[in-house]
Motif scaffolding. Sequence first.
Motif, PDB file in Angstrom:
ATOM      1  N   GLN A 117      -3.103  13.530  -2.455  1.00 21.29           N
ATOM      2  CA  GLN A 117      -3.717  12.423  -3.355  1.00 21.29           C
ATOM      3  C   GLN A 117      -3.074  11.033  -3.183  1.00 21.29           C
ATOM      4  OE1 GLN A 117      -3.295  14.281  -7.129  1.00 21.29           O
ATOM      5  NE2 GLN A 117      -5.184  15.219  -7.335  1.00 21.29           N
ATOM      6  N   ARG A 158      -4.356   7.227  -0.504  1.00 19.92           N
ATOM      7  CA  ARG A 158      -4.128   5.885  -1.054  1.00 19.92           C
ATOM      8  C   ARG A 158      -4.177   4.964   0.305  1.00 19.92           C
ATOM      9  NH1 ARG A 158      -2.870   4.200  -6.220  1.00 19.92           N
ATOM     10  NH2 ARG A 158      -2.816   5.773  -7.844  1.00 19.92           N
ATOM     11  N   LEU A 174       0.770  -1.231   0.006  1.00 18.96           N
ATOM     12  CA  LEU A 174      -0.037   0.040  -0.016  1.00 18.96           C
ATOM     13  C   LEU A 174       0.797   1.165   0.171  1.00 18.96           C
ATOM     14  CD1 LEU A 174      -2.687  -1.025   2.612  1.00 18.96           C
ATOM     15  CD2 LEU A 174      -3.078  -0.691   0.224  1.00 18.96           C
ATOM     16  N   ALA A 195       1.269   4.159  -3.141  1.00 20.48           N
ATOM     17  CA  ALA A 195       1.221   5.497  -2.908  1.00 20.48           C
ATOM     18  C   ALA A 195       2.565   6.359  -3.071  1.00 20.48           C
ATOM     19  CB  ALA A 195       0.942   5.974  -1.483  1.00 20.48           C
TER      20      ALA A 195
END
Length: 847
Positions: free
Chosen positions: A368, A372, A300, A304
Amino acid sequence: MESIVFFGKGGIGKSTIASNITAILAAGGRKILHVGCDPKMDCTLSLMGRHIQPFTAKCGGPGQSGLRDSIYPAAVKGAWCIEAGGPQPGVGCGGTAIGSMLDAMRDERLLEDDGYDTAVFDVLGDVVCGGFAAPLRRGFAKKVIIVTSEEVLSLYAANRLIMMVDNYSRNGVYLAGLAVNVKNPGAVVIARDFAKAVNTRILGVMLRDPAVTAAERAHKPAALAYAKSDFARRAWQLSQAINAAGAPATPPRAMPDAEFFAFAEGRRQVPAAAARPRAGAAQLKGAAPNTHNGKSVTALFEAAGMKPSGMEGTQIICEWSSGSGAYKIVIAPAAAAHEGMSRFSDWAVCFHPSAGKDYAGAGKELLQAAARLTPLRFDEMLSVFMGLKNFYGGLLNAGGPDDKTLTAPDTPRRPHTGFGQWQRFIFPGGALEAFIPPGSVMVEHGDSECRFSGCEGGVMGMFSESAGLNDFGRERYGPQLPRCDTRIVNTDFLNDDAVSGDDAKMLRSLNGAAAKAGPGGLVEFYVGCTPMMLASDAAAPARSVEKEKGVKVVLDRYNSFYEHSPAKVAVRVDFMAAKLARAAARPRYDVNFINFGCSAPKMSALLAGRKISAVAPGKDFYKDARSARLQVLSGPDTVLGPAFDKAGVKWLLPAAPYGFAGTSAWLAAIAGALGRKKATIGPSQEQAAQALALWRRAGRFAAGFILAPEEISLLSGSTALKMVPVLPVLAEAGFKIRLFVLSASPTGAPDLRKRIKARVSALKAALPALRVSTELFSTPAELTKLLRTAPALRLVYSDIRRDPRIVAAGKNPFSAALFEPGYAGALETWRRLTELCEWDFNERYLS
C-alpha cells in the motif's frame, strides 16, 4: 500517422499475421510501410513475393544512407517494404542493424515526409534486448501487439515482452493487446486466463488454416489470396480491433517468474493488476530536477513513509516507518528484480535481507505504501540523491563501494563512484598497479570514446592533481584524455563493425601491434565494453597473429592496462625478465629510479650530495636498469619486483621520502642496500632552523580528516594517499590533528568507540609527537557544525579539488598533491600548509 509493432516468440506466426495486417490495411486505401526488423530478412516475403535487398546492403556514409533505395513497392497496392537486414549468421549484431536503419529513418524524416499513413514493424521477439526493442526505445512505434499461443514458452516470451513494453511506456508506448494463434479453439481459454492475469485484452484469435500454408508457398498474403477462408475472416476482424485499440486505462502487469510458473502449472490464479497512473513522456518535459509533475520526489517518498538512506549496488535502500514498526526496504530496477519482489512501474520492492523474518504481517502494508510511488520511474527516484544541497552525492553515483565494473575477481573497486557518499573525502584506489613493460604494445579494441573512460582524476576530473613520487606534474583543471601512453592504441570500433563484423579490423590491428612489438614482443589486446557484447571472437585472430608473427598475444577485458591480475602479471614478468637478461651490462651507476616521474631530478640531486650516483633516464629502459647496481621503486607494483627477482637484478622499495624523518629513512635504506655506511643522513643546519620556525607557526593550527573508522589506518601512508605519509608529515610539522569519524549515531555504539580508540592508539604509538582528538558525526548538518565551531581547524583533507563542502564551512581543503619529497620538499610542504592556515579568506567570506 499510426505506428504498430508486432512482437512474439520465434515460429509463433508473428510475421504471417503482421504481413497480412499490412495487406488488409493497404487494401483499405492506406499507404503502409512494412518494416522488417528480423536479421533473417523474411518479414516481407509474402508481401513482395521475393526476397529484397536489405538496408544494410545499401547504407553508405553521411548524406548517402541508401534508405529510400532500400524501400520497394509491394505486390499489394499501397504497401511498401523495407528490411533492416543484418550480418552473416554468427557475425556482428542484428540489433545494431535495426538501430542504424531507424537512425536513418529519423534523420531523413522518412515517415513524416513520404506520406505514409501507417508503419508496421515486424520485430524478432525471442530476444528482448535494447537492439530489438529499438522501435520502442527510439520512439518510432507506439501501439504494440504481442503474438502468442497457448503454449507455456510462448506465454513466457509474451510475459517478458510485456515487461519490455512497460519499460518504454514513458515514450508513449502501450500494449494494445494480444493476437492469439492456436491450433484449436479449446486452447483459447489458457490465453484468456493469461490475458486476465497480466491485465490486457485479446484483440483476435487465429486458428490453423490450410489457406495459410498454401499462400506462404506462393509468397502471398493469405488474407487476400484466400479471401473467403476462415483465416482471412479472422485477420480482417483482428485488423479492425487493432485500429480501434487505444491505450488501456490501466497498463498491463507482467508476472514475476515465480508467479508466471505458478500460473502455468495451474497452482495459482493471478488477479489482474491494480490501477496505476501511466508515467508518459509528456510528464517529464521541462520537469525540474528532483521533481515529478511539479511535486518533490522527496515529498512523495515522505508521503509513503519512506526515507532513502543510500545505495547498495543499483538498489535504493530506504528506511520505512509503518503502523507495525520501522523496517529497511529495497527498491530495485525491474531488470534487477528477483523472485519475491513486488513489481510497480519499472521498479520492484521488498524487505531488506537484514530485516530477517521480523516483517511478517507488514507485507500488505508495504504494498500500500509503495503504491504511493507508482507515478515515479526508477530514474526519477534516483534524483533524491542528486539535489543541489547534495551535489557530490549525485556526482559520485555510478556504483557503490563494492561495485565491480566486471565480475572478474581481479577487477578493482571504484569506491569514488558510489551513490550518496556525502561523507566521503578520501578516495582510495582499489587495485595494485601492474607496470606496463617498455617494448610491449597495448591494443584497446573499442570505440575511440573509450580513450576518455579512465577513472584517473575521478569523475569529470574532479579529484586533486596527481600526487606521490610518480607524479608527472600535470595540472588538471577539467576532464582530459586519460589514455595518453604512446604504447596504447585504439582500434576505433564503429557501428559498421557491429553490423557487419570486425574480424578484419581485429586482424589488421593485431598485425600492426605485432609489427611494432617485434619478434619476441608482447601484445596485450583489450576487448572493450561495446565489442564485448557485439564483436566477433578475438581468440582466433589472436592465435593466428601469435603464431605467424612470433609475438605473445594476451587477451583481456576492458581497458585495465595498469591494473593487476595474476595471469597478466605472470606474462609481463616473463617478458620483462627476458628483456633484462638480454640487456645485461656492467653497472656504472649506483641507483636507477623506477616510476619517479618529475620527482626523479630532485631525488637524484639529494643522492648526489651523498656521493650516490643515479642513472639519467635514456631511451632504453632495460639498459638503464642494467647499468645501475640498485633499482629504487616509488611504490608497490605487482610486476617490477618479481621481474627483477627473476632476472637477478637487485631492487628496493624504501619508505616514501616525505618529511625530515621519512627522507632520512629513505636515504638510510638506499645507503644500506649499497653498503655506504658513511653516507650523510639528515637535513642541513639551515634546513633544521627553517623547520623549527615553521613548527612554531604550525603549532597554532589543526588539520582535520573526515573519514570512516576503517580509514584511520590509511593516514600513515598507503595507496589511498599515493603512498604519501600525510599524517606523520603533519605531526612532524607540529600541527594538531582532529579526526571526524562517521558513525550511525552522534554518540556512537560502545563497540565502535572501542574500535576507534584502538586505531587512534596505534597511530599514537607509531607517532609519539602526534596530538590528536576524535569526534563523531552521523549527518551532513552535524559535520558542518563540527567544522564551523573549530576556530583552530584551518585545513581539512579532501581528494576533491576545491571541495565546496569544506570551503562552505570556512576551511581550506588540502590533499596529498601539496606534499613534496626530500628535505627541501618537506620545508616547501610545511610552508604551503602553514600559509593556507594563515589565509582566512574562506572563513571570512565564504562560510
